[in-house]
Write a protein that holds these residues in place. Structure first.
Motif, mmCIF file in Angstrom:
data_model
loop_
_atom_site.group_PDB
_atom_site.id
_atom_site.type_symbol
_atom_site.label_atom_id
_atom_site.label_comp_id
_atom_site.label_asym_id
_atom_site.label_seq_id
_atom_site.Cartn_x
_atom_site.Cartn_y
_atom_site.Cartn_z
ATOM 1 N N ALA A 195 51.949 44.626 39.574
ATOM 2 C CA ALA A 195 51.956 43.189 39.299
ATOM 3 C C ALA A 195 52.350 42.401 40.544
ATOM 4 O O ALA A 195 51.756 41.351 40.844
ATOM 5 C CB ALA A 195 52.924 42.893 38.156
ATOM 6 N N SER A 198 49.584 42.571 43.328
ATOM 7 C CA SER A 198 48.359 41.868 42.937
ATOM 8 C C SER A 198 48.439 40.371 43.224
ATOM 9 O O SER A 198 47.434 39.667 43.131
ATOM 10 C CB SER A 198 48.053 42.093 41.452
ATOM 11 O OG SER A 198 49.014 41.453 40.628
ATOM 12 N N ARG A 273 46.997 40.355 35.436
ATOM 13 C CA ARG A 273 48.408 40.466 35.823
ATOM 14 C C ARG A 273 49.314 40.274 34.603
ATOM 15 O O ARG A 273 50.332 40.979 34.445
ATOM 16 C CB ARG A 273 48.728 39.433 36.904
ATOM 17 C CG ARG A 273 50.086 39.625 37.572
ATOM 18 C CD ARG A 273 50.296 38.600 38.679
ATOM 19 N NE ARG A 273 49.231 38.684 39.677
ATOM 20 C CZ ARG A 273 48.326 37.731 39.886
ATOM 21 N NH1 ARG A 273 48.380 36.602 39.188
ATOM 22 N NH2 ARG A 273 47.396 37.883 40.801
#
Length: 283
Positions: A195, A198, A273
């Motif tokens: 996460a 990204s 996400r």
């Protein structure tokens, strides 16, 4: 006598493309040799990359073959002129050559697109997640072999942190996010890392959710390396019997289409996400 360095996949590609240019011109190796003022054996050696070819020789052969795709010729000449040894060569005696080819292709790619169904892509893995995967390798790896692979994988990840990193798109199935390789703590840490990374402007993480209505792939992991021109793109397919590199025009067209279709059914980066965060909280 010192042994000749083993040619990498990228250098072998120069010979492959020169052979393709010759064949498109409808010339035999004998005819090409006659035009170049050399022997058929030398043409064969160039195409098989049994010895290196210079940028000037690439330009000369392209002219003999009547190639007017100047961006392609320029790109091949630049590849021929590049004699630098990458960091991956330090692993030449300890890792399979295909892993070195992978690092070299990533290093030179203009952009990368990857797909994964069961695993998080290697460039986005934590060391602990990688270690858990390598421990399950068949045939089994010895402890020091596992550490070599982890070290190599971490160094590969450096391309994402360059001043101008190549655009990197990872299309990952939700199944890969829910696998708990190494246990819950390792899996949770991997998702949190995923996460966080990204958010990087060069990285696009797109997740195909379980409730998707289509799945346009056989399930093999695919790495697509965009070259300086489309004709020099390369695809790596990861299978149970090992990885395979493909670069024929028809194959490249097929995998571009597969990746486009997978991207079309995947969530966009922001909701992807969000899904990663939700799964991390569920573990």
């Amino acid at each position: 006598m010192a042994s000749r360095p083993i040619p990498t996949a990228r250098r072998l590609r120069i010979g492959v493309e020169l052979r393709r240019l010759r064949e498109r011109a409808g010339m035999t190796a004998v005819e090409a040799a006659r035009s170049l003022g050399t022997t058929q054996a030398q043409i064969s050696n160039i195409e098989a990359n049994r010895f290196g070819v210079s940028a000037d020789r690439v330009f000369t052969l392209a002219q003999i073959y009547g190639c007017t795709d100047f961006p392609l010729v320029d790109a091949l000449a630049a590849m021929a002129a590049d004699r630098t040894r990458g960091w991956w060569e330090e692993y030449r005696e300890t890792l399979p050559s295909r892993l070195l080819d992978l690092a070299e292709l990533e290093h030179h790619a203009m952009a990368l697109r990857v797909t994964q169904v069961i695993n998080v892509p290697g460039l986005l893995q934590t060391p602990e997640h990688s270690r858990a995967l390598f421990r399950e390798a068949v045939p089994a790896l010895r402890p020091h072999e596992i550490e070599y692979r982890i070290s190599h994988r971490i160094k590969r990840q450096a391309i994402l942190h360059r001043d101008q990193p190549p655009p990197y798109t990872a299309i990952v199935h939700e199944a890969a996010l829910r696998m708990q390789f190494g246990g819950r703590d390792v899996a949770r840490a991997q998702l949190r890392h995923l996460a966080e990374i990204s958010e990087h402007p060069a990285i696009s993480l797109c997740v195909i959710p379980f409730d998707g209505t289509s799945f346009p792939t056989t399930g093999h992991a695919v790495d697509y390396f965009h070259g300086p021109v489309a004709a020099l793109d390369t695809v790596e397919i990861d299978t149970a019997h090992g990885s395979e590199l493909v670069d024929a025009a028809g194959q490249l067209d097929k995998y571009r289409l597969v990746l486009d279709r997978m991207a079309a059914v995947a969530l966009k980066p922001a909701p992807s996400r969000d899904l990663v965060h939700c799964i991390a909280q569920d573990i």
